[in-house]
Design a protein around this motif. Structure first.
Motif, short mmCIF file in Angstrom:
data_model
loop_
_atom_site.label_atom_id
_atom_site.label_comp_id
_atom_site.label_asym_id
_atom_site.label_seq_id
_atom_site.Cartn_x
_atom_site.Cartn_y
_atom_site.Cartn_z
N GLY A 6 -3.63 2.17 14.04
CA GLY A 6 -3.66 2.56 12.80
C GLY A 6 -3.47 1.32 11.87
O GLY A 6 -3.55 0.27 12.09
N VAL A 7 -3.36 1.57 10.56
CA VAL A 7 -3.27 0.72 9.64
C VAL A 7 -2.25 0.89 8.60
O VAL A 7 -1.83 2.03 8.28
N VAL A 8 -1.94 -0.33 7.88
CA VAL A 8 -0.91 0.10 6.85
C VAL A 8 -1.46 0.10 5.53
O VAL A 8 -2.86 -0.52 5.49
N CYS A 9 -1.35 0.78 4.59
CA CYS A 9 -1.91 0.62 3.26
C CYS A 9 -0.95 0.38 1.99
O CYS A 9 0.34 0.76 2.11
N THR A 10 -1.38 0.31 0.87
CA THR A 10 -0.35 0.17 -0.33
C THR A 10 -1.06 1.01 -1.17
O THR A 10 -2.09 1.73 -1.13
N SER A 11 -0.39 1.19 -2.45
CA SER A 11 -1.05 2.15 -3.42
C SER A 11 -2.16 1.81 -4.14
O SER A 11 -3.23 2.29 -4.51
N THR A 38 -10.73 11.83 13.53
CA THR A 38 -10.98 12.96 12.62
C THR A 38 -9.76 13.40 11.82
O THR A 38 -10.13 14.20 10.97
N LYS A 39 -8.74 12.95 12.13
CA LYS A 39 -7.32 13.15 11.31
C LYS A 39 -6.50 12.01 11.12
O LYS A 39 -6.58 11.05 11.75
N VAL A 40 -5.86 12.06 9.92
CA VAL A 40 -4.86 11.06 9.51
C VAL A 40 -3.66 11.63 9.55
O VAL A 40 -3.22 12.56 9.25
N PHE A 41 -2.66 10.60 10.15
CA PHE A 41 -1.14 11.04 9.98
C PHE A 41 -0.53 10.20 9.06
O PHE A 41 -0.58 8.97 9.37
N PHE A 42 -0.14 10.46 8.08
CA PHE A 42 0.22 9.69 7.00
C PHE A 42 1.61 9.62 6.71
O PHE A 42 2.39 10.45 6.40
N LEU A 43 2.25 8.35 6.55
CA LEU A 43 3.66 8.17 6.84
C LEU A 43 3.84 7.39 5.67
O LEU A 43 3.03 6.34 5.18
N PRO A 44 5.04 7.19 4.88
CA PRO A 44 6.06 8.55 4.81
C PRO A 44 6.01 9.24 3.47
O PRO A 44 6.69 9.94 3.33
N ASP A 45 5.01 8.66 2.70
CA ASP A 45 5.05 9.32 1.26
C ASP A 45 3.91 10.40 1.42
O ASP A 45 2.58 10.08 1.17
N THR A 84 0.32 3.96 7.70
CA THR A 84 1.68 4.06 7.13
C THR A 84 1.67 3.35 5.66
O THR A 84 0.85 2.26 5.52
N TYR A 85 2.54 3.79 4.71
CA TYR A 85 2.42 3.23 3.37
C TYR A 85 3.04 1.86 3.67
O TYR A 85 4.12 2.15 4.54
N MET A 86 2.94 0.86 2.86
CA MET A 86 3.69 -0.40 3.06
C MET A 86 5.14 0.05 2.79
O MET A 86 5.98 -0.96 3.49
N ASN A 87 5.49 1.02 2.26
CA ASN A 87 6.92 1.18 2.02
C ASN A 87 7.72 2.12 3.27
O ASN A 87 7.76 3.30 3.34
N SER A 88 7.75 1.30 4.23
CA SER A 88 7.89 2.02 5.62
C SER A 88 8.82 0.62 6.27
O SER A 88 8.43 -0.54 6.06
N SER A 89 9.46 1.04 7.07
CA SER A 89 10.26 0.11 8.06
C SER A 89 9.17 -0.61 8.89
O SER A 89 8.16 -0.25 9.32
N LYS A 105 5.64 0.63 10.94
CA LYS A 105 4.60 -0.44 11.04
C LYS A 105 3.91 -0.90 12.33
O LYS A 105 2.90 -0.83 12.84
N GLY A 106 5.07 -1.17 13.10
CA GLY A 106 4.89 -1.51 14.58
C GLY A 106 4.04 -0.38 15.40
O GLY A 106 3.22 -0.49 16.04
N PHE A 107 4.56 0.75 15.24
CA PHE A 107 4.31 2.10 15.66
C PHE A 107 2.57 2.27 15.43
O PHE A 107 1.90 2.53 16.47
N VAL A 108 2.56 2.22 14.18
CA VAL A 108 0.99 2.30 13.74
C VAL A 108 0.35 1.06 14.32
O VAL A 108 -0.94 1.69 14.66
#
Ligand code: 13P
Ligand code: SF4
Length: 387
Positions: A174-179, A194-201, A157-162, A166-169
């Motif tokens: 999973g991991v948080v990321c920023t730009s 093998t797959k990434v589920f990318f949230l929310p952007d 999940t992108y930092m721009n998430s609730s 982030k807790g779900f990830v």
């Protein structure tokens, strides 16, 4: 186009976003007596209150904040830098976050229980963060589980998430990321699964996967939480490498390929510099791409006399233009646009928040519940540990 990480004159258009996330919408009204914006003493009052608090308060300011607010920030930065700065100030009793709700939540998660995080206006949310609700994300994950692919999917999940997201990830490895570090976070994730589920952007996810990791556009699918089964067939989900959440930034999403073509026609030799939250075709057509911190460094390092069309939030672009009169710096689009929710934090709200702290009251405190905070911290710590 180079994307090197990590390391106006038009009519102003204020985008009226949905405002705050569900947690903040209840309390959009300021619970106290806000000073009038016309009060001539606002600057002096803010300075006096800040001086009275001394080292007990640390003020963080995101680059998209108004000038009137930024002048009181102890540190300015993009969301990544501010998260690190919050984590690195254990001595400050109060962290006043001049930014938006998800940033203040991250600060609360990364600071000790003794420290109190204050958001001067609770209506300062983020329309992108609002586009992914926990219940929707869990529904998508249930589908992956039924399909038998959840074990190979790494949520990012992108930092721009609730904090919930982030807790779900964090709970799901999973991991948080920023730009600033999305590429590193994606490389790490593809080592775990093998797959990434990318949230929310969707745009940051797609741009990073295709332009940084060399994936094909056809490796990416778009999960729409408002469509049955996310609008995707079982085969599409099984074949995809990137499952992108259908979310976007209402500010960066405004830039189009036409904006790029138009500015190139008007200003021969112009350098187009955009944020990776912009659409894929805009990022592909740009000369340089990067986070707000990267945008600032690129302009600072540019030779005098060069021309730059910048595709990011207007407060930052205006500040850059004022700071570099030897360069021609312009907004990428003719319809100039602020982030309406970032702009909610103004001097009256900052004065009110600081004076409340001086009076011994903690206004608009952002508190993330312990369980959510624990797992969100797991995901944030994984990000902070990335090389
Ligand atoms: P960064 O600060 O990570 O560049 O993100 C931009 C943004 O949209 C913040 O809300
Ligand atoms: Fe959210 Fe976009 Fe505003 Fe950043 S600029 S706070 S992503 S709406």
């Amino acid at each position: 186009m180079t994307w090197a990480e990590p390391s106006s004159t038009a009519t102003a258009l204020l985008l009226l976003g949905r405002g705050a996330d569900p947690n903040t919408e209840k309390g959009v009204e300021c619970p106290g007596d806000l000073p009038a914006p016309s009060d001539p003493d606002l600057v002096e009052r803010a300075a006096r209150a800040k001086a009275a608090l001394g080292d007990r308060v640390f003020v963080l300011g995101h680059h998209y904040q108004r000038d009137e607010v930024i002048q009181f920030a102890d540190v300015t930065g993009d969301s990544f830098k501010l998260a690190r700065e919050a984590a690195a100030r254990p001595a400050a009793e109060y962290i006043v976050f001049c930014g938006v709700h998800f940033m203040a939540e991250s600060a609360d998660i990364l600071t000790s229980d003794r420290q109190r995080v204050v958001l001067p206006d609770l209506a300062a949310g983020c329309s992108m963060a609002d586009m992914a609700a926990l219940v929707q994300v869990e529904k998508a994950w249930d589908r992956f589980t039924e399909l038998g692919i959840a074990g190979e999917v790494v949520p990012v999940t992108y930092m721009n998430s609730s904090a919930d997201i982030k807790g779900f990830v964090g709970r799901n490895d999973g991991v948080v990321c920023t730009s600033s570090n999305a590429e590193t976070a994606l490389r790490w994730s593809f080592e775990q699964g093998t797959k990434v589920f990318f949230l929310p952007d969707q745009h940051l996810g797609r741009n990073t996967a295709v332009l940084k990791l060399g994936l094909e556009l056809s490796d990416c699918v778009l999960y729409d939480p408002h469509k049955p089964n996310g609008g995707l067939t079982d085969e599409q989900l099984r074949a995809a490498k990137m499952i992108l959440w259908r979310g976007h930034c209402s500010v960066h999403g405004r830039f189009t390929l036409d904006s790029v073509d138009d500015v190139r026609e008007r200003v021969p030799g112009v350098n187009v510099l955009v944020h990776p939250e912009c659409r894929h075709e805009v990022v592909t057509a740009a000369d340089h791409v990067g986070s707000t911190e990267y945008i600032i460094k690129t302009i600072e390092a540019a030779p005098a006399g060069t021309a730059w069309a910048v595709g990011t939030e207007l407060n930052l672009v205006r500040r850059l233009a004022l700071a570099h009169p030897d360069k021609q710096i312009m907004f990428l689009d003719r319809n100039v646009c602020y982030c309406s929710t970032m702009n909610r934090i103004d001097l009256p709200h900052l004065v009110w928040a600081l004076e409340e702290l001086v009076a011994g009251r903690v206004p608009n405190e952002i508190v993330v519940d312990a369980d959510t905070a624990h797992y969100a911290r797991v995901a944030l710590d994984r990000m902070l540990a990335l090389p």
